[in-house]
Scaffold this motif. Structure first.
Motif, PDB file in Angstrom:
ATOM      1  N   LEU A 118       0.858  -1.169   0.000  1.00  0.00           N
ATOM      2  CA  LEU A 118       0.000   0.000   0.000  1.00  0.00           C
ATOM      3  C   LEU A 118       0.899   1.226   0.000  1.00  0.00           C
ATOM      4  CD1 LEU A 118      -1.487  -2.414   1.610  1.00  0.00           C
ATOM      5  CD2 LEU A 118      -3.121  -0.648   2.158  1.00  0.00           C
ATOM      6  N   PRO A 119       0.877   2.018  -1.071  1.00  0.00           N
ATOM      7  CA  PRO A 119       1.788   3.163  -1.172  1.00  0.00           C
ATOM      8  C   PRO A 119       1.325   4.329  -0.286  1.00  0.00           C
ATOM      9  CG  PRO A 119       0.373   3.084  -3.080  1.00  0.00           C
ATOM     10  CD  PRO A 119       0.061   1.869  -2.268  1.00  0.00           C
ATOM     11  N   GLN A 120       1.473   4.152   1.006  1.00  0.00           N
ATOM     12  CA  GLN A 120       1.036   5.154   1.965  1.00  0.00           C
ATOM     13  C   GLN A 120       2.025   5.192   3.125  1.00  0.00           C
ATOM     14  OE1 GLN A 120      -2.934   4.456   3.443  1.00  0.00           O
ATOM     15  NE2 GLN A 120      -2.667   5.794   5.183  1.00  0.00           N
ATOM     16  N   VAL A 121       2.360   6.392   3.568  1.00  0.00           N
ATOM     17  CA  VAL A 121       3.181   6.553   4.762  1.00  0.00           C
ATOM     18  C   VAL A 121       2.233   6.515   5.955  1.00  0.00           C
ATOM     19  CG1 VAL A 121       4.678   8.118   6.051  1.00  0.00           C
ATOM     20  CG2 VAL A 121       4.961   7.867   3.580  1.00  0.00           C
ATOM     21  N   VAL A 122       2.550   5.666   6.934  1.00  0.00           N
ATOM     22  CA  VAL A 122       1.721   5.547   8.130  1.00  0.00           C
ATOM     23  C   VAL A 122       2.485   6.186   9.287  1.00  0.00           C
ATOM     24  CG1 VAL A 122       0.492   3.967   9.654  1.00  0.00           C
ATOM     25  CG2 VAL A 122       0.756   3.392   7.241  1.00  0.00           C
ATOM     26  N   GLU A 123       1.979   7.311   9.747  1.00  0.00           N
ATOM     27  CA  GLU A 123       2.601   8.024  10.859  1.00  0.00           C
ATOM     28  C   GLU A 123       2.412   7.227  12.155  1.00  0.00           C
ATOM     29  OE1 GLU A 123       4.472  10.703  10.602  1.00  0.00           O
ATOM     30  OE2 GLU A 123       4.036  11.144   8.511  1.00  0.00           O
ATOM     31  N   VAL A 124       3.229   7.505  13.147  1.00  0.00           N
ATOM     32  CA  VAL A 124       3.110   6.851  14.450  1.00  0.00           C
ATOM     33  C   VAL A 124       1.724   7.153  15.017  1.00  0.00           C
ATOM     34  CG1 VAL A 124       4.035   6.713  16.793  1.00  0.00           C
ATOM     35  CG2 VAL A 124       5.592   6.991  14.859  1.00  0.00           C
ATOM     36  N   GLY A 125       1.029   6.106  15.434  1.00  0.00           N
ATOM     37  CA  GLY A 125      -0.316   6.249  15.987  1.00  0.00           C
ATOM     38  C   GLY A 125      -1.429   6.090  14.968  1.00  0.00           C
ATOM     39  N   ASP A 126      -1.113   6.173  13.670  1.00  0.00           N
ATOM     40  CA  ASP A 126      -2.126   6.004  12.629  1.00  0.00           C
ATOM     41  C   ASP A 126      -2.316   4.529  12.302  1.00  0.00           C
ATOM     42  OD1 ASP A 126      -2.458   8.708  12.518  1.00  0.00           O
ATOM     43  OD2 ASP A 126      -1.415   8.988  10.605  1.00  0.00           O
ATOM     44  N   SER A 127      -3.494   4.219  11.739  1.00  0.00           N
ATOM     45  CA  SER A 127      -3.826   2.836  11.389  1.00  0.00           C
ATOM     46  C   SER A 127      -4.149   2.728   9.909  1.00  0.00           C
ATOM     47  CB  SER A 127      -5.043   2.359  12.185  1.00  0.00           C
ATOM     48  OG  SER A 127      -4.767   2.352  13.553  1.00  0.00           O
ATOM     49  N   VAL A 128      -4.043   1.532   9.412  1.00  0.00           N
ATOM     50  CA  VAL A 128      -4.436   1.217   8.045  1.00  0.00           C
ATOM     51  C   VAL A 128      -5.222  -0.096   8.107  1.00  0.00           C
ATOM     52  CG1 VAL A 128      -2.320  -0.043   7.495  1.00  0.00           C
ATOM     53  CG2 VAL A 128      -3.630   1.013   5.669  1.00  0.00           C
ATOM     54  N   ALA A 129      -6.241  -0.214   7.253  1.00  0.00           N
ATOM     55  CA  ALA A 129      -7.077  -1.416   7.269  1.00  0.00           C
ATOM     56  C   ALA A 129      -7.181  -1.992   5.863  1.00  0.00           C
ATOM     57  CB  ALA A 129      -8.460  -1.092   7.797  1.00  0.00           C
ATOM     58  N   MET A 130      -7.377  -3.301   5.817  1.00  0.00           N
ATOM     59  CA  MET A 130      -7.534  -3.986   4.542  1.00  0.00           C
ATOM     60  C   MET A 130      -8.408  -5.206   4.759  1.00  0.00           C
ATOM     61  SD  MET A 130      -4.576  -4.821   1.875  1.00  0.00           S
ATOM     62  CE  MET A 130      -5.010  -4.741   0.174  1.00  0.00           C
ATOM     63  N   VAL A 131      -9.235  -5.506   3.760  1.00  0.00           N
ATOM     64  CA  VAL A 131     -10.116  -6.669   3.815  1.00  0.00           C
ATOM     65  C   VAL A 131      -9.702  -7.629   2.714  1.00  0.00           C
ATOM     66  CG1 VAL A 131     -12.489  -7.470   3.580  1.00  0.00           C
ATOM     67  CG2 VAL A 131     -12.018  -5.305   4.740  1.00  0.00           C
ATOM     68  N   PHE A 132      -9.557  -8.891   3.064  1.00  0.00           N
ATOM     69  CA  PHE A 132      -9.287  -9.949   2.094  1.00  0.00           C
ATOM     70  C   PHE A 132     -10.480 -10.888   2.088  1.00  0.00           C
ATOM     71  CE2 PHE A 132      -5.013  -8.677   3.351  1.00  0.00           C
ATOM     72  CZ  PHE A 132      -4.374  -8.585   2.125  1.00  0.00           C
ATOM     73  N   GLU A 133     -10.925 -11.291   0.898  1.00  0.00           N
ATOM     74  CA  GLU A 133     -11.997 -12.269   0.783  1.00  0.00           C
ATOM     75  C   GLU A 133     -11.414 -13.468   0.045  1.00  0.00           C
ATOM     76  OE1 GLU A 133     -16.399 -11.248   0.275  1.00  0.00           O
ATOM     77  OE2 GLU A 133     -15.734 -11.888  -1.715  1.00  0.00           O
ATOM     78  N   ALA A 134     -11.402 -14.607   0.740  1.00  0.00           N
ATOM     79  CA  ALA A 134     -10.750 -15.804   0.201  1.00  0.00           C
ATOM     80  C   ALA A 134     -11.768 -16.917   0.005  1.00  0.00           C
ATOM     81  CB  ALA A 134      -9.655 -16.260   1.154  1.00  0.00           C
ATOM     82  N   PRO A 135     -11.935 -17.401  -1.238  1.00  0.00           N
ATOM     83  CA  PRO A 135     -12.858 -18.506  -1.474  1.00  0.00           C
ATOM     84  C   PRO A 135     -12.297 -19.824  -0.925  1.00  0.00           C
ATOM     85  CG  PRO A 135     -11.786 -17.858  -3.513  1.00  0.00           C
ATOM     86  CD  PRO A 135     -11.315 -16.914  -2.459  1.00  0.00           C
ATOM     87  N   VAL A 136     -13.157 -20.559  -0.240  1.00  0.00           N
ATOM     88  CA  VAL A 136     -12.771 -21.845   0.345  1.00  0.00           C
ATOM     89  C   VAL A 136     -13.055 -22.944  -0.671  1.00  0.00           C
ATOM     90  CG1 VAL A 136     -13.201 -23.444   2.247  1.00  0.00           C
ATOM     91  CG2 VAL A 136     -13.321 -20.986   2.640  1.00  0.00           C
TER      92      VAL A 136
END
Length: 187
Positions: A118-136
Motif C-alpha cells: 500500500l503506497p502510503q506513509v503511516v505516521e506513528v499512531g495512525d492505522s491502516v485497514a484492509m479486507v481480504f476475501e478468500a474462497p474456500v
C-alpha cells in the motif's frame, strides 16, 4: 526514514560485513567478535495488528479477513506490506482485497502467501485497514488457519521503490507483526 542515525548504523554494519572476507585471517577473529557483540537492528516502525475472521464457514463459501494495523513507532512506516499466510483450504489465486488506499499492488508468494503493498506513509499512531476475501475450496475440511498481519522493512534512502523479493534477496532487515486466526469448515 527521517531518522538517519539508525540508517548510518545499519550501513556501517553492512559495510563491515562486506569487508570481512577481505580481512586477513588473523584479524577475522577480532572483526567477528565485534560483529557478534552488535545488537540486531530494531524495527524503524513496529505495528500492533488485529485480525478478524469468521468462526465458521461452509465448504465452497468465502472467508472474509479484516486486518487493522497501527504503527506504534518509533518512526513513520514507509515500506510495509499487508497480508500473510492463507489456509491450505483457500484458493489463493482467487483472493480478492479491498482498501481505500489507491495504487495498492498485490502479489502471491510461495504456495499460500499473499501480500499487498500500500503506497502510503503511516505516521506513528495512525492505522491502516484492509479486507481480504478468500474462497474456500469445496474439498476443504477441518479447521483452516491463517497467519496475517504486516511485514515492515528498515529501508535506507534510495530503496523505497524496491520490490519485496529484491529487499529479501538483499537481506534488508524485515520484521513481521502478525496474528493467527482459525475458521472451522462446516458442511
Amino acid at each position: 526514514m527521517r531518522n538517519s542515525l539508525p540508517k548510518a548504523a545499519t550501513l556501517a554494519l553492512l559495510a563491515g560485513a562486506l569487508l570481512i572476507p577481505a580481512v586477513p585471517a588473523s584479524a577475522t577473529t577480532t572483526v567477528t567478535a565485534a560483529a557478534t557483540a552488535t545488537k540486531a537492528a530494531d524495527p524503524y516502525s513496529a505495528f500492533s495488528v488485529k485480525v478478524k475472521a469468521p468462526k465458521t464457514v461452509k465448504a465452497g463459501g468465502k472467508i472474509k479477513y479484516t486486518i487493522v494495523a497501527t504503527n506504534k513507532g518509533p518512526h513513520y512506516a514507509d515500506s510495509w506490506f499487508l497480508g500473510g499466510q492463507f489456509p491450505k483450504g483457500v484458493d489463493r489465486n482467487k483472493v480478492r482485497f479491498g482498501t481505500s488506499v489507491k495504487g495498492t499492488q498485490c502479489f502471491a508468494e510461495g504456495d499460500r502467501a499473499f501480500f499487498c503493498f500500500l503506497p502510503q506513509v503511516v505516521e506513528v499512531g495512525d492505522s491502516v485497514a484492509m479486507v481480504f476475501e478468500a474462497p474456500v475450496k469445496k474439498s476443504a475440511k477441518g479447521t483452516q488457519t491463517a497467519t496475517l498481519g504486516v511485514v515492515s522493512y528498515n529501508l535506507d534512502t534510495g530503496m523505497e521503490d524496491m520490490s519485496k523479493e529484491e529487499l529479501d534477496r538483499l537481506g534488508v532487515p524485515e520484521f513481521g507483526f502478525s496474528k493467527t486466526v482459525k475458521t472451522k469448515i462446516v458442511r
